[in-house]
Scaffold this motif. Structure first.
Motif, PDB file in Angstrom:
ATOM      1  N   SER A   1      27.034 106.116  62.691  1.00 53.15           N
ATOM      2  CA  SER A   1      28.418 106.490  62.945  1.00 53.15           C
ATOM      3  C   SER A   1      29.027 105.511  63.925  1.00 53.15           C
ATOM      4  O   SER A   1      28.473 105.273  65.006  1.00 53.15           O
TER       5      SER A   1
ATOM      6  N   ASP B   1      22.254 104.789  58.129  1.00 52.80           N
ATOM      7  CA  ASP B   1      23.708 104.894  58.203  1.00 52.80           C
ATOM      8  C   ASP B   1      24.085 105.343  59.607  1.00 52.80           C
ATOM      9  O   ASP B   1      23.659 106.406  60.067  1.00 52.80           O
TER      10      ASP B   1
ATOM     11  N   LEU C   1      23.406 108.822  61.381  1.00 48.85           N
ATOM     12  CA  LEU C   1      23.829 109.915  60.509  1.00 48.85           C
ATOM     13  C   LEU C   1      22.712 110.303  59.547  1.00 48.85           C
ATOM     14  O   LEU C   1      22.572 111.469  59.185  1.00 48.85           O
TER      15      LEU C   1
ATOM     16  N   LEU D   1      28.773 107.875  52.387  1.00 49.69           N
ATOM     17  CA  LEU D   1      28.547 109.313  52.252  1.00 49.69           C
ATOM     18  C   LEU D   1      29.540 110.032  51.332  1.00 49.69           C
ATOM     19  O   LEU D   1      29.156 110.915  50.561  1.00 49.69           O
TER      20      LEU D   1
ATOM     21  N   VAL E   1      26.142 116.400  58.144  1.00 52.44           N
ATOM     22  CA  VAL E   1      27.104 115.658  58.948  1.00 52.44           C
ATOM     23  C   VAL E   1      28.232 116.607  59.321  1.00 52.44           C
ATOM     24  O   VAL E   1      28.966 117.071  58.447  1.00 52.44           O
TER      25      VAL E   1
ATOM     26  N   SER F   1      29.421 102.800  54.757  1.00 56.36           N
ATOM     27  CA  SER F   1      30.154 104.080  54.648  1.00 56.36           C
ATOM     28  C   SER F   1      29.912 104.715  53.274  1.00 56.36           C
ATOM     29  O   SER F   1      30.827 104.860  52.486  1.00 56.36           O
TER      30      SER F   1
ATOM     31  N   GLU G   1      33.926 111.528  56.304  1.00 55.71           N
ATOM     32  CA  GLU G   1      34.356 110.129  56.276  1.00 55.71           C
ATOM     33  C   GLU G   1      34.709 109.630  57.671  1.00 55.71           C
ATOM     34  O   GLU G   1      34.429 108.473  58.009  1.00 55.71           O
TER      35      GLU G   1
ATOM     36  N   ASP H   1      31.607 108.749  59.273  1.00 56.33           N
ATOM     37  CA  ASP H   1      30.931 107.630  58.623  1.00 56.33           C
ATOM     38  C   ASP H   1      31.617 106.291  58.851  1.00 56.33           C
ATOM     39  O   ASP H   1      30.950 105.261  58.975  1.00 56.33           O
ATOM     40  N   ASN H   2      32.967 106.285  58.900  1.00 57.57           N
ATOM     41  CA  ASN H   2      33.635 104.987  59.042  1.00 57.57           C
ATOM     42  C   ASN H   2      34.572 104.902  60.247  1.00 57.57           C
ATOM     43  O   ASN H   2      35.127 103.843  60.517  1.00 57.57           O
TER      44      ASN H   2
END
Length: 486
Positions: free
Chosen positions: A33, A31, A40, A187, A7, A185, A95, A98-99
């Motif tokens: 993004s 997962d 991801l 990761l 990532v 989220s 992060e 991811d979020n």
């Protein structure tokens, strides 16, 4: 499926971390993004078998970790903090991918706070004590004994910071941990496992199990070997956890939803009040503490609204990796659908859209302000968890307090006034775990944190965290009866 994904140039293991080893599940979950909807990676999808194995690993590691001297536990927590600080850039970009929260916020505030969580509770552990006291010549000595394996279930809006807000005190207390991160989220929890292992945390002391709460939650929360459960999330999920934990009487700490008010009185610094109101769009409104109900004194409502609109419409919404961006995307298509549903139902019920009120391309929702809303309406009473604010007016201080306290929640409240006596008087009447006066989001880890009513059960922070993660013991010793005189 590969065991690792990359990532933004950072390698992340997609497997669970159980008993000091990486373990995969038969299945995976995808997962995504929120920035652009891209995949991801495929993440190990935990089953009750992995959940049970993680609890077993935590139980096996508990006696040794509980017996580890305080100074050594503190040293390892500081080493974890060192590891976090060395990887702030990596943690931040992962992060954000991811979020969807702002990269600049992760770099400057969130990830440094992650390290601080470990340092604070390591240091607090070393000074944790209660002064001995006498009862008819007998000595009372209070001690904090590690409780046992702890299950920590964390949310997606600030994944690593809120996870370590629980992990750090639990480890400092001498407990072992099973961390279940949110599936939207996951990761940075995996990266935390790597950092903790490199810092010398013994195998089994921290375990990370990924997956859906509906599939593995009960195996974690109903397990008889689990001695503490801490959860941050929604009220319906909290009810299920409480029911699952009830047969074992497992103590719970629950930090739940909010529908917090911002009270703006006519004597307030109006520029400050507007700044406080616009700040509620932080993290695309995905903040449990956000003051989403703006209550403004009638005499200044028109001017307040004019200034608010001017400032809010100047916010830049877009890619959270851009330093100039003020508002990023919402976490997931399902959450975006939920946000828009609240807004459209409010409009159908008679609410007026001042700004926003619509989706934008991708997973972005326009910052929204609604007026002409009834106190008993859904949009005023229920948590939206998106960039949606309501504005109501009041004529008197009594009415302001009545409106502020007029929901089932009680997580926080913000108050803008230039009258010190009013600030004290109103603060005393507000039902909230935290009240901010002429400020917002000032948080100190030694302060108690939690909610009233449906906003939660219990308090954490400082000694309150150790009170939860430990079994408190009082040892009473008689002044005589000894065979020796040493």
């Amino acid at each position: 499926m590969p065991d690792h994904i990359t990532v933004a140039g950072v390698t992340v293991d997609t497997r669970h971390w159980i008993g000091g080893q990486r373990l995969a599940s038969p299945g995976t979950f995808t997962d995504l993004s929120p920035i652009d909807g891209s995949v991801l990676g495929e993440i190990s999808r935990g089953t009750p078998a992995e959940a049970t194995a993680a609890v077993a690993a935590a139980k096996a590691a508990f006696p040794s970790w509980a017996a580890t001297p305080r100074a050594e536990r503190a040293r390892i927590l500081h080493a974890i903090a060192d590891g976090v600080e060395k990887r702030i850039e990596e943690l931040s970009i992962v992060e954000t991918s991811d979020n969807g929260a702002l990269l600049r916020s992760h770099r400057r505030g969130v990830m440094p706070r992650v390290a601080h969580n470990f340092r604070f509770f390591a240091d607090w552990l070393l000074k944790l004590e209660h002064e001995d006291f006498e009862t008819r010549g007998h000595t009372n000595h209070v001690s904090w004994d590690p409780a046992g394996p702890s299950v920590l279930i964390t949310p997606w809006n600030a994944p690593l910071m809120l996870a370590t807000w629980k992990v750090a005190p639990a480890l400092a207390a001498g407990n072992t941990v099973v961390l279940k991160p949110a599936e939207w989220s996951p990761l940075t929890a995996s990266l935390l496992a790597d950092i903790a292992a490199q810092a010398g945390l013994p195998a089994g002391v921290l375990n990370v199990v990924q997956g859906y709460g509906a599939e593995i939650g009960d195996a974690l929360t109903s397990h008889p070997d689990v001695r503490r459960i801490s959860f941050t999330g929604s009220v319906p999920t909290a009810r299920r956890i409480a029911a699952s934990a009830a047969p074992n009487l497992t103590p719970l700490s629950l930090e739940l939803g909010g529908k917090s008010p911002l009270l703006v009185f006519a004597d307030a610094d109006l520029d400050l009040a507007v700044d406080l109101a616009v700040e509620q769009y932080d993290n695309a409104g995905q903040v449990c503490l956000a003051a989403t109900r703006i209550l403004v004194e009638e005499s200044i409502a028109e001017e307040f609204t004019r200034r608010f609109v001017e400032k809010a419409t100047a916010l830049k919404q877009g890619d959270p990796r851009d330093e100039a961006t003020d508002i990023g995307p919402n976490i997931h298509p399902r959450q975006l659908e939920k946000i828009d549903g609240f807004v459209q139902r409010a409009v159908e019920a008679g609410a007026r859209v001042v700004i926003g009120g619509h989706r934008k391309e991708g997973q972005y929702y326009a910052p929204t302000l609604l007026t002409d809303v009834a106190q008993d309406s859904e949009i005023v009473q229920e948590e939206v968890f998106g960039p949606v604010l309501t504005l109501q007016t009041f004529a008197t201080e009594e009415e302001a307090v009545h409106l502020a306290n007029g929901t089932r929640f009680g997580l926080a409240a913000t108050l803008a006034t230039g009258d010190r006596e009013r600030a004290e008087r109103v603060s005393d009447q507000l039902v909230a775990g935290t009240v901010w006066v002429n400020c917002f989001f000032v948080r100190d880890l030694q302060a108690p944190f939690g909610g009233s009513r449906l906003s939660g059960v219990g308090r954490e922070g400082g000694t309150w965290s150790f009170d939860f993660y430990c079994d408190l013991k009082n040892t009473v010793t008689a002044p005589n009866g000894w065979n020796n005189h040493g």
